[in-house]
Design an enzyme around this catalytic site. Structure first.
Site, PDB file in Angstrom:
ATOM      1  CD  GLU A 152     -54.152 -23.719   4.835  1.00 53.66           C
ATOM      2  OE1 GLU A 152     -54.583 -22.644   5.289  1.00 53.66           O
ATOM      3  OE2 GLU A 152     -53.798 -24.673   5.555  1.00 53.66           O
TER       4      GLU A 152
ATOM      5  CD  GLU B 158     -54.679 -25.393  10.728  1.00 50.72           C
ATOM      6  OE1 GLU B 158     -54.400 -25.954   9.661  1.00 50.72           O
ATOM      7  OE2 GLU B 158     -54.782 -24.151  10.850  1.00 50.72           O
TER       8      GLU B 158
END
Length: 270
Positions: free
Chosen positions: A251, A152
């Protein structure tokens, strides 16, 4: 229709962690993710998932440490992964093995491997990073149930100095290593903050077949996606039209209560 997963490290902050599984299920979520499971015993987490009919879809490999106690303290001590740090090879490998043990217990098929935030005293090393990821992928492939390890890109506003901060860096590593159990975790918030056009990046990388998980939050601010510049409707439509079968992790930090802030997603939660 894209499937939404509740990130229990960000959502339901008004509740203790142990109560967030039930809250997510009550709000219509079928899956959860969170930053790290290592403060909890696997058996307890399995029971929470089973009791509330939830699937564990993602968590992070340890941020650092060579023991359970060190792993538990690593995030608060400022560690953000060790993959690119040559002097932390033992911690990286301990963490991968621990993460894979948890993944097997929780029947979780995705683990995010953090790359690290090099200090002036210990600069990051790309070749070492690639070799560590290759080693980790082989360990993941050897599990009873294979686990996909994710890269990520994280923006430098939220995480100054983080080694991996663009989609291009991440995809180049995936191409160079070429292991089927390494994939991209495309966080639209981080992408928008760094590269400015998350939709263009999604359209670029989704057709490669290497996007295995996505996450969303409004940018800037990291609140609900319906606040800010992130084209969240177009992003979800693009995933849907492409037949994306992964999850979209929520998130973000709710503006108020988590439940009230889910109005934007009610039609996706059923």
């Amino acid at each position: 229709m894209p499937r939404l997963a509740a990130n229990l490290s960000f959502l339901y902050q008004e509740l203790p962690f142990e109560a967030r599984f039930a809250a997510a299920a009550e709000d219509g979520f079928a899956a959860v993710e969170y930053l790290a499971p290592y403060a909890c015993e696997p058996g307890w987490l399995v029971e929470q998932l089973r009791t509330h009919g939830l699937t564990q879809v993602l968590f992070n490999a340890p941020a650092g440490g060579c023991s359970r106690a060190q792993v538990h303290a690593a995030w608060d001590e400022g560690w953000r992964g060790t993959a690119c740090l040559p002097g932390q090879q033992a911690a990286f490998r301990y963490g991968i093995d621990l993460a894979l043990d948890y993944a097997q217990a929780l029947n979780c098929r995705r683990v995010h491997v953090m790359s690290g935030t090099p200090s002036a005293a210990e600069a990051g090393d790309r070749l070492h990073w690639l070799r560590q990821l290759e080693w980790a992928a082989e360990r993941a492939a050897a599990q009873p149930q294979p686990v996909t390890l994710l890269l990520e890109a994280i923006n430098h506003t939220d995480m100054p100095g983080y080694w991996l901060h663009t989609q291009q860096q991440a995809y180049a590593a995936l191409q160079e290593i070429g292991h089927p159990l390494l994939a991209l975790q495309l966080d639209f918030y981080h992408c928008q903050m760094t590269e400015g056009n998350a939709l263009a990046q999604l359209k670029r990388y989704l057709p490669t077949g290497r996007v295995a998980h996505t996450q969303i939050a409004g940018a800037p601010g990291r609140h609900e996606p319906d606040e800010g510049a992130l084209p969240w409707k177009a992003l979800l439509q693009t995933l849907d039209q492409a037949g994306y079968d992964g999850w979209v992790g929520l998130e973000y930090r709710p503006r108020g209560s988590t439940r009230a802030g889910l109005a934007w997603a009610r039609h996706l939660l059923g």
